[in-house]
Design a protein around this motif. Structure first.
Motif, PDB file in Angstrom:
ATOM      1  N   LEU A 136      66.558  46.813   7.945  1.00 42.02           N
ATOM      2  CA  LEU A 136      66.441  46.433   6.358  1.00 42.02           C
ATOM      3  C   LEU A 136      66.943  44.891   6.230  1.00 42.02           C
ATOM      4  CD1 LEU A 136      65.589  48.467   4.485  1.00 42.02           C
ATOM      5  CD2 LEU A 136      68.138  49.078   3.987  1.00 42.02           C
ATOM      6  N   PHE A 137      68.249  44.632   7.106  1.00 39.17           N
ATOM      7  CA  PHE A 137      68.687  43.268   6.900  1.00 39.17           C
ATOM      8  C   PHE A 137      67.829  42.204   7.563  1.00 39.17           C
ATOM      9  CE2 PHE A 137      72.389  45.915   5.744  1.00 39.17           C
ATOM     10  CZ  PHE A 137      73.062  45.263   4.786  1.00 39.17           C
ATOM     11  N   GLU A 138      67.258  42.577   8.666  1.00 42.63           N
ATOM     12  CA  GLU A 138      66.451  41.687   9.311  1.00 42.63           C
ATOM     13  C   GLU A 138      65.039  41.207   8.359  1.00 42.63           C
ATOM     14  OE1 GLU A 138      64.797  43.404  12.856  1.00 42.63           O
ATOM     15  OE2 GLU A 138      66.758  43.631  13.630  1.00 42.63           O
ATOM     16  N   ILE A 179      78.833  40.980   7.616  1.00 43.38           N
ATOM     17  CA  ILE A 179      77.945  41.968   7.801  1.00 43.38           C
ATOM     18  C   ILE A 179      77.288  41.811   9.174  1.00 43.38           C
ATOM     19  CG2 ILE A 179      75.595  42.631   7.086  1.00 43.38           C
ATOM     20  CD1 ILE A 179      76.274  41.757   4.343  1.00 43.38           C
ATOM     21  N   LYS A 180      77.212  40.882   9.968  1.00 46.92           N
ATOM     22  CA  LYS A 180      76.639  40.831  11.142  1.00 46.92           C
ATOM     23  C   LYS A 180      77.475  41.729  12.180  1.00 46.92           C
ATOM     24  CE  LYS A 180      73.954  37.450  13.821  1.00 46.92           C
ATOM     25  NZ  LYS A 180      73.555  36.227  13.490  1.00 46.92           N
ATOM     26  N   GLU A 181      78.918  41.538  11.781  1.00 37.29           N
ATOM     27  CA  GLU A 181      79.607  42.386  12.777  1.00 37.29           C
ATOM     28  C   GLU A 181      79.541  43.745  12.625  1.00 37.29           C
ATOM     29  OE1 GLU A 181      84.262  42.570  13.693  1.00 37.29           O
ATOM     30  OE2 GLU A 181      83.757  40.894  12.948  1.00 37.29           O
ATOM     31  N   VAL A 182      79.669  44.234  11.287  1.00 34.99           N
ATOM     32  CA  VAL A 182      79.423  45.677  11.184  1.00 34.99           C
ATOM     33  C   VAL A 182      78.118  46.354  11.651  1.00 34.99           C
ATOM     34  CG1 VAL A 182      81.207  45.788   9.430  1.00 34.99           C
ATOM     35  CG2 VAL A 182      78.639  45.753   8.723  1.00 34.99           C
ATOM     36  N   LEU A 183      77.059  45.547  11.567  1.00 37.73           N
ATOM     37  CA  LEU A 183      75.877  45.910  12.023  1.00 37.73           C
ATOM     38  C   LEU A 183      75.957  46.205  13.368  1.00 37.73           C
ATOM     39  CD1 LEU A 183      73.304  44.034  10.067  1.00 37.73           C
ATOM     40  CD2 LEU A 183      73.970  46.263   9.728  1.00 37.73           C
ATOM     41  N   ASN A 196      77.746  48.133  14.714  1.00 38.41           N
ATOM     42  CA  ASN A 196      78.180  49.570  14.695  1.00 38.41           C
ATOM     43  C   ASN A 196      77.311  50.267  13.712  1.00 38.41           C
ATOM     44  OD1 ASN A 196      79.295  52.188  15.365  1.00 38.41           O
ATOM     45  ND2 ASN A 196      81.064  51.701  14.117  1.00 38.41           N
ATOM     46  N   SER A 197      76.017  50.119  13.571  1.00 39.84           N
ATOM     47  CA  SER A 197      75.351  50.644  12.490  1.00 39.84           C
ATOM     48  C   SER A 197      74.077  51.277  13.043  1.00 39.84           C
ATOM     49  CB  SER A 197      75.027  49.525  11.326  1.00 39.84           C
ATOM     50  OG  SER A 197      74.430  50.348  10.189  1.00 39.84           O
ATOM     51  N   TYR A 198      73.253  51.831  12.300  1.00 44.76           N
ATOM     52  CA  TYR A 198      71.864  52.539  12.628  1.00 44.76           C
ATOM     53  C   TYR A 198      70.833  51.318  12.746  1.00 44.76           C
ATOM     54  CZ  TYR A 198      74.348  56.679  11.747  1.00 44.76           C
ATOM     55  OH  TYR A 198      75.489  57.600  11.616  1.00 44.76           O
ATOM     56  N   GLU A 199      69.739  51.820  13.874  1.00 47.89           N
ATOM     57  CA  GLU A 199      68.584  50.741  13.795  1.00 47.89           C
ATOM     58  C   GLU A 199      67.872  50.323  12.566  1.00 47.89           C
ATOM     59  OE1 GLU A 199      68.030  48.559  16.517  1.00 47.89           O
ATOM     60  OE2 GLU A 199      69.890  49.507  17.225  1.00 47.89           O
ATOM     61  N   ASN A 200      67.756  51.575  11.714  1.00 46.88           N
ATOM     62  CA  ASN A 200      66.803  51.231  10.539  1.00 46.88           C
ATOM     63  C   ASN A 200      67.620  50.610   9.464  1.00 46.88           C
ATOM     64  OD1 ASN A 200      68.156  53.556   9.980  1.00 46.88           O
ATOM     65  ND2 ASN A 200      66.635  54.903   9.600  1.00 46.88           N
ATOM     66  N   ALA A 237      69.088  39.058   4.907  1.00 43.00           N
ATOM     67  CA  ALA A 237      70.200  39.353   3.916  1.00 43.00           C
ATOM     68  C   ALA A 237      71.437  38.773   4.668  1.00 43.00           C
ATOM     69  CB  ALA A 237      70.566  40.692   3.599  1.00 43.00           C
ATOM     70  N   ILE A 238      71.204  38.557   6.336  1.00 45.36           N
ATOM     71  CA  ILE A 238      72.041  38.065   7.009  1.00 45.36           C
ATOM     72  C   ILE A 238      72.017  36.565   7.147  1.00 45.36           C
ATOM     73  CG2 ILE A 238      73.182  38.047   9.430  1.00 45.36           C
ATOM     74  CD1 ILE A 238      72.418  40.839   9.845  1.00 45.36           C
ATOM     75  N   LEU A 239      73.160  35.735   6.701  1.00 43.98           N
ATOM     76  CA  LEU A 239      72.841  34.269   6.633  1.00 43.98           C
ATOM     77  C   LEU A 239      72.984  33.877   7.827  1.00 43.98           C
ATOM     78  CD1 LEU A 239      75.212  33.920   3.418  1.00 43.98           C
ATOM     79  CD2 LEU A 239      72.641  34.354   3.546  1.00 43.98           C
TER      80      LEU A 239
END
Length: 200
Positions: free
Chosen positions: A192-194, A178-182, A184-188, A198-200
């Motif tokens: 959500l994960f922060e 997940i960390k890697e795909v984030l 290339n994702s959106y700030e909001n 949800a990121i281990l």
């Protein structure tokens, strides 16, 4: 304080006067909101604060200046603890979409997840935070308020991206990926994960 994203740049709604450092501060009461949004979209302003003294009324005041659209979305886990992601417009995202007549936000979120990904047997576990971002549609800027829900499913069937929504891929991702795909994702979505750790 609320954090609204404009083209992935933060616009803070605050009741505290801050000394300008790497941002610009405006009075919510008198700001030309459209001009500010245009400047943020054109990279002329990278970070801004909108000040209004009454914290409880700050969001209401913002909504008087810009039309609001509501959406519902899901942070979906399967039995293996993987998270459901979609890929559209060149970025990784979570399934979400606009509400339909007669639906509550929870129903909207579940329907949108199913429509956009093909995943069924969804169960809402808990309500997550709301996220805010500004987008342009038909020449008009709008504030999108997305209501997020954590969901669980035991679904193991085929994943089907909703083509007419521009969804190119639907995948289950292991927590480690997940960390890697984030990146290339959106700030909001990152927010959500922060918040949910949800990121281990």
């Amino acid at each position: 304080m609320y954090k609204v994203f404009v083209n992935d740049k933060p616009l803070f709604l605050t009741n505290r006067v801050e000394k300008e450092t790497d941002f610009q501060m405006f009075l919510l009461e008198s700001v030309d909101i459209e001009q500010l949004i245009i400047k943020m979209f054109n990279n002329q302003v990278n970070k801004a604060f909108l000040y209004y003294p009454d914290e409880k009324a700050i969001l209401k005041k913002m909504k008087e200046k810009i039309p609001v659209v509501k959406a519902g979305g899901g942070l979906v886990y399967n039995d293996r603890g993987e998270v459901l992601f979609i890929f559209r417009n060149g970025k990784w995202d979570l399934p979400k979409g606009g509400t339909e007549k007669g639906e509550d936000m929870e129903q909207t979120a579940m329907r949108e997840v199913e429509e956009e990904t093909g995943v069924k047997n969804l169960k809402v576990v808990k309500k997550l935070q709301k996220t805010y971002h500004i987008f342009k549609r038909n020449g008009q800027y709008k504030l999108k308020v997305t209501y997020w829900y954590e969901m669980k499913t035991s679904y193991t069937g085929k994943l089907l991206g909703q083509a007419d929504e521009g969804i190119e891929k639907v995948v289950w991702l292991k927590p480690d990926d997940i960390k890697e795909v984030l990146t290339n994702s959106y700030e909001n979505i990152k927010l959500l994960f922060e918040k949910e750790k949800a990121i281990l």
